[in-house]
Design an enzyme around this catalytic site. Structure first.
Site, PDB file in Angstrom:
ATOM      1  N   ASP A  78       1.872  -0.405  11.668  1.00 34.76           N
ATOM      2  CA  ASP A  78       1.769  -1.762  12.220  1.00 34.76           C
ATOM      3  C   ASP A  78       3.083  -2.530  12.155  1.00 34.76           C
ATOM      4  O   ASP A  78       3.095  -3.755  12.091  1.00 34.76           O
ATOM      5  CB  ASP A  78       0.639  -2.534  11.515  1.00 34.76           C
ATOM      6  CG  ASP A  78       0.878  -2.655  10.012  1.00 34.76           C
ATOM      7  OD1 ASP A  78       1.805  -2.001   9.485  1.00 34.76           O
ATOM      8  OD2 ASP A  78       0.145  -3.414   9.366  1.00 34.76           O
ATOM      9  N   THR A 138       4.097   2.749   5.460  1.00 34.36           N
ATOM     10  CA  THR A 138       2.692   2.323   5.516  1.00 34.36           C
ATOM     11  C   THR A 138       1.943   3.251   6.465  1.00 34.36           C
ATOM     12  O   THR A 138       2.485   3.634   7.504  1.00 34.36           O
ATOM     13  CB  THR A 138       2.533   0.866   6.000  1.00 34.36           C
ATOM     14  OG1 THR A 138       1.162   0.641   6.377  1.00 34.36           O
ATOM     15  CG2 THR A 138       3.398   0.534   7.206  1.00 34.36           C
ATOM     16  N   ARG A 172      -5.842  -1.465   8.749  1.00 39.59           N
ATOM     17  CA  ARG A 172      -5.869  -2.934   8.757  1.00 39.59           C
ATOM     18  C   ARG A 172      -6.221  -3.415  10.169  1.00 39.59           C
ATOM     19  O   ARG A 172      -7.221  -2.953  10.705  1.00 39.59           O
ATOM     20  CB  ARG A 172      -4.508  -3.483   8.310  1.00 39.59           C
ATOM     21  CG  ARG A 172      -4.621  -4.741   7.474  1.00 39.59           C
ATOM     22  CD  ARG A 172      -3.253  -5.204   7.038  1.00 39.59           C
ATOM     23  NE  ARG A 172      -2.744  -4.489   5.897  1.00 39.59           N
ATOM     24  CZ  ARG A 172      -3.013  -4.790   4.635  1.00 39.59           C
ATOM     25  NH1 ARG A 172      -3.797  -5.794   4.362  1.00 39.59           N
ATOM     26  NH2 ARG A 172      -2.500  -4.095   3.641  1.00 39.59           N
ATOM     27  N   ASP A 217       5.453  -5.083   6.069  1.00 40.78           N
ATOM     28  CA  ASP A 217       6.135  -6.343   6.415  1.00 40.78           C
ATOM     29  C   ASP A 217       6.215  -7.315   5.241  1.00 40.78           C
ATOM     30  O   ASP A 217       7.199  -8.051   5.121  1.00 40.78           O
ATOM     31  CB  ASP A 217       5.516  -6.990   7.662  1.00 40.78           C
ATOM     32  CG  ASP A 217       4.032  -7.268   7.505  1.00 40.78           C
ATOM     33  OD1 ASP A 217       3.437  -6.779   6.531  1.00 40.78           O
ATOM     34  OD2 ASP A 217       3.476  -7.988   8.353  1.00 40.78           O
ATOM     35  N   ARG A 258       1.020  -4.938  -5.583  1.00 43.43           N
ATOM     36  CA  ARG A 258       1.135  -6.174  -4.810  1.00 43.43           C
ATOM     37  C   ARG A 258       1.422  -7.245  -5.854  1.00 43.43           C
ATOM     38  O   ARG A 258       0.715  -7.348  -6.848  1.00 43.43           O
ATOM     39  CB  ARG A 258      -0.144  -6.448  -4.044  1.00 43.43           C
ATOM     40  CG  ARG A 258      -0.542  -5.251  -3.153  1.00 43.43           C
ATOM     41  CD  ARG A 258      -1.425  -5.664  -2.003  1.00 43.43           C
ATOM     42  NE  ARG A 258      -2.146  -4.529  -1.433  1.00 43.43           N
ATOM     43  CZ  ARG A 258      -1.769  -3.858  -0.334  1.00 43.43           C
ATOM     44  NH1 ARG A 258      -0.668  -4.189   0.298  1.00 43.43           N
ATOM     45  NH2 ARG A 258      -2.495  -2.871   0.135  1.00 43.43           N
ATOM     46  N   GLY A 294       0.842  -1.213   0.000  1.00 42.60           N
ATOM     47  CA  GLY A 294       0.000   0.000   0.000  1.00 42.60           C
ATOM     48  C   GLY A 294       0.869   1.252   0.000  1.00 42.60           C
ATOM     49  O   GLY A 294       1.844   1.322   0.742  1.00 42.60           O
ATOM     50  N   ASP A 354      -0.419   2.388   8.288  1.00 40.14           N
ATOM     51  CA  ASP A 354      -1.015   1.631   9.403  1.00 40.14           C
ATOM     52  C   ASP A 354      -0.231   1.704  10.719  1.00 40.14           C
ATOM     53  O   ASP A 354      -0.780   1.406  11.778  1.00 40.14           O
ATOM     54  CB  ASP A 354      -1.163   0.156   9.014  1.00 40.14           C
ATOM     55  CG  ASP A 354      -2.023  -0.038   7.781  1.00 40.14           C
ATOM     56  OD1 ASP A 354      -2.843   0.847   7.493  1.00 40.14           O
ATOM     57  OD2 ASP A 354      -1.867  -1.070   7.110  1.00 40.14           O
TER      58      ASP A 354
HETATM   59  P1  ADP Z   1       3.143  -4.511   2.654  1.00 43.52           P
HETATM   60  O1  ADP Z   1       4.562  -4.472   2.221  1.00 43.52           O
HETATM   61  O2  ADP Z   1       2.530  -3.154   2.778  1.00 43.52           O
HETATM   62  O3  ADP Z   1       2.953  -5.393   3.864  1.00 43.52           O
HETATM   63  P2  ADP Z   1       2.088  -6.659   1.028  1.00 43.52           P
HETATM   64  O4  ADP Z   1       1.889  -7.583   2.167  1.00 43.52           O
HETATM   65  O5  ADP Z   1       1.059  -6.629  -0.043  1.00 43.52           O
HETATM   66  O6  ADP Z   1       2.278  -5.150   1.480  1.00 43.52           O
HETATM   67  O7  ADP Z   1       3.485  -7.045   0.371  1.00 43.52           O
HETATM   68  C1  ADP Z   1       3.989  -6.334  -0.738  1.00 43.52           C
HETATM   69  C2  ADP Z   1       4.654  -7.298  -1.703  1.00 43.52           C
HETATM   70  O8  ADP Z   1       5.782  -7.917  -1.058  1.00 43.52           O
HETATM   71  C3  ADP Z   1       3.790  -8.475  -2.160  1.00 43.52           C
HETATM   72  O9  ADP Z   1       2.923  -8.140  -3.197  1.00 43.52           O
HETATM   73  C4  ADP Z   1       4.845  -9.461  -2.601  1.00 43.52           C
HETATM   74  O10 ADP Z   1       5.342  -9.131  -3.883  1.00 43.52           O
HETATM   75  C5  ADP Z   1       5.956  -9.238  -1.572  1.00 43.52           C
HETATM   76  N1  ADP Z   1       5.823 -10.226  -0.487  1.00 43.52           N
HETATM   77  C6  ADP Z   1       4.862 -10.264   0.459  1.00 43.52           C
HETATM   78  N2  ADP Z   1       5.008 -11.334   1.260  1.00 43.52           N
HETATM   79  C7  ADP Z   1       6.082 -11.986   0.820  1.00 43.52           C
HETATM   80  C8  ADP Z   1       6.740 -13.199   1.226  1.00 43.52           C
HETATM   81  N3  ADP Z   1       6.312 -13.918   2.253  1.00 43.52           N
HETATM   82  N4  ADP Z   1       7.836 -13.570   0.531  1.00 43.52           N
HETATM   83  C9  ADP Z   1       8.282 -12.841  -0.513  1.00 43.52           C
HETATM   84  N5  ADP Z   1       7.694 -11.705  -0.947  1.00 43.52           N
HETATM   85  C10 ADP Z   1       6.609 -11.282  -0.309  1.00 43.52           C
HETATM   86  O1  F6P Z   2      -1.790  -1.188   4.477  1.00 37.27           O
HETATM   87  C1  F6P Z   2      -2.351   0.018   4.056  1.00 37.27           C
HETATM   88  C2  F6P Z   2      -3.821  -0.166   3.782  1.00 37.27           C
HETATM   89  O2  F6P Z   2      -4.350   1.067   3.301  1.00 37.27           O
HETATM   90  C3  F6P Z   2      -4.660  -0.670   4.954  1.00 37.27           C
HETATM   91  O3  F6P Z   2      -4.956   0.361   5.864  1.00 37.27           O
HETATM   92  C4  F6P Z   2      -5.858  -1.234   4.241  1.00 37.27           C
HETATM   93  O4  F6P Z   2      -6.459  -2.266   4.988  1.00 37.27           O
HETATM   94  C5  F6P Z   2      -5.274  -1.779   2.956  1.00 37.27           C
HETATM   95  O5  F6P Z   2      -4.021  -1.142   2.771  1.00 37.27           O
HETATM   96  C6  F6P Z   2      -6.127  -1.552   1.753  1.00 37.27           C
HETATM   97  O6  F6P Z   2      -5.531  -2.168   0.667  1.00 37.27           O
HETATM   98  P1  F6P Z   2      -5.987  -1.901  -0.843  1.00 37.27           P
HETATM   99  O7  F6P Z   2      -5.386  -0.610  -1.264  1.00 37.27           O
HETATM  100  O8  F6P Z   2      -5.407  -3.060  -1.571  1.00 37.27           O
HETATM  101  O9  F6P Z   2      -7.488  -1.830  -0.864  1.00 37.27           O
END
Ligand code: ADP
Ligand code: F6P
Length: 354
Positions: free
Chosen positions: A132, A128, A174, A106, A75, A14, A130
């Site tokens: 978090d 982010t 979230r 994360d 993502r 995000g 959040d």
């Molecule tokens: P955020 O970084 O905000 O937590 P996401 O969880 O969507 O957002 O993760 C962002 C991107 O990081 C994912 O679309 C993916 O490409 C990569 N990613 C997430 N989890 C993993 C994982 N367990 N191993 C490798 N790459 C990951």
């Molecule tokens: O992690 C940032 C965030 O905006 C959260 O607050 C929310 O739950 C989520 O991403 C929304 O994701 P998307 O943009 O994929 O709807």
């Protein structure tokens, strides 16, 4: 002089206000050290597809006051597969990218750890709204998001006051109640409903009813989206039924994720971006740049991810096996401190908000 000739930078997950400031900081700090910078567009998707372009000093001009991310975000499920990872590594080799700064949450850090294990050293920046990521007191974008909620809810309060209504406001974050709780405190909300704390609806109904009798006209209740998408609309109905106060519902959703970053986010992003480049060029990797007690510090990504699971009560068997007794004690103290700070704000809100 650094042994690096070229590094890359990407934003993933995000988006968050302040990401552009971080891109600017990383680019300018690296260029000032004589290292070329490649902008990787669309997060890990761009690393797989080769959507990569050089960034010069002027390419990051006039972006610092803009929300979103000039590198775009995505993502990318493919990146989690071995095939996707191999493509990403090939792209890095093709473009001569020797190290990466990855800005995100994360999930992004998990990807960074995998890349580091495959020979591309990475440093993570927490971007982010959040807030978090337990290892850092603040993430890039959090302060702006809170201030946006503040602005929106101040407007709702105006109209609630005129019409003697209540407004339930659902806020992103979230499963983390940080944005909801702090903005609720700042707007003088009657209550905040967040996943981290138990909530007694009956007490809320009594509080609203009682204070209406005493002449209070406007009521604001902030709900974190992590309570589930049906919760806040349902609560809206229940408040009206149980108290007789006309109650409206507002879901702020993605509006909280955009907009001009605050001073605090810009400073944080600048300091963190610079620290990430210094660490990478000094040969460090697998670290996330954090702020703890107002100081910029570097934390091992694995430590940060496990600390996060500890705080969120999601530890799995064996998670703590690689950590010393001292490290585990440090993690526990960190979680207790964070939880304590949250509870303190929650208590203040309930005492001060009528
Ligand atoms: P955020 O970084 O905000 O937590 P996401 O969880 O969507 O957002 O993760 C962002 C991107 O990081 C994912 O679309 C993916 O490409 C990569 N990613 C997430 N989890 C993993 C994982 N367990 N191993 C490798 N790459 C990951
Ligand atoms: O992690 C940032 C965030 O905006 C959260 O607050 C929310 O739950 C989520 O991403 C929304 O994701 P998307 O943009 O994929 O709807």
């Amino acid at each position: 002089m650094s042994t690096f000739k070229k590094i890359g930078i990407l934003t993933s997950g995000g988006d968050a206000p302040g990401m552009n400031m971080a891109i600017r900081a990383v680019t300018r700090a690296a260029l000032a050290s004589g290292v070329e910078v490649m902008g990787v567009y669309r997060g890990y998707s761009g690393l797989i597809d080769g959507d990569i372009h050089p960034l010069a000093v002027r390419d990051v001009s006039n972006i610092l006051n803009r929300g979103g991310t000039m590198l775009y975000s995505d993502r990318c499920p493919e990146f989690k597969t071995e095939e996707g990872m191999q493509k990403a590594i090939e792209t890095c080799r093709k473009f001569g990218i020797e190290g990466l700064v990855t800005i995100g949450g994360d999930g992004t850090f998990r990807g960074a750890t995998d890349l580091t294990a495959h020979g591309i050293p990475c440093i993570g920046l927490p971007g982010t709204i959040d807030n978090d990521i337990t290892s850092t007191d603040e993430t890039i974008g959090f302060d702006t998001a809170m201030n946006t909620v503040l602005d929106m809810v101040d407007r709702l309060r105006d109209t609630c006051e005129s019409h003697a209504r209540c407004n339930v406001v659902e806020v992103m974050g979230r499963n983390a109640g940080d944005i909801s709780l702090q903005s609720a405190l700042a707007v003088g909300a009657t209550a905040a409903v967040i996943p981290e704390m138990p909530f007694d609806e009956e007490e809320l109904f009594v509080k609203i009813h009682h204070n209406r009798e005493l002449g209070k006209r406007n009521f604001i209740v902030v709900v974190c989206e992590g309570m589930g998408s049906d919760y806040a609309p349902g609560l809206t109905q229940r408040i009206e039924e149980r108290t007789g106060v006309v109650t409206k519902f507002a879901r702020l959703a993605h509006v909280v994720r955009g907009g001009r970053p605050t001073l605090r986010d810009r400073v944080l992003a600048s300091m963190m971006g610079e620290a990430a480049v210094d660490a990478l060029l000094a040969g460090k990797s697998n670290l996330v740049v954090c702020v703890r007690h107002s100081e910029i510090v570097l934390t091992d990504i694995k430590y940060a991810l496990i600390l996060d699971r500890m705080y969120k009560n999601k530890l799995r068997d064996g998670d703590l096996d690689d950590f010393s007794a001292d490290e585990i004690a440090r993690m526990k103290a960190h979680c207790a401190e964070r939880r304590g700070a949250l509870e303190q704000k929650y208590r203040a809100l309930n005492r001060l908000g009528l």
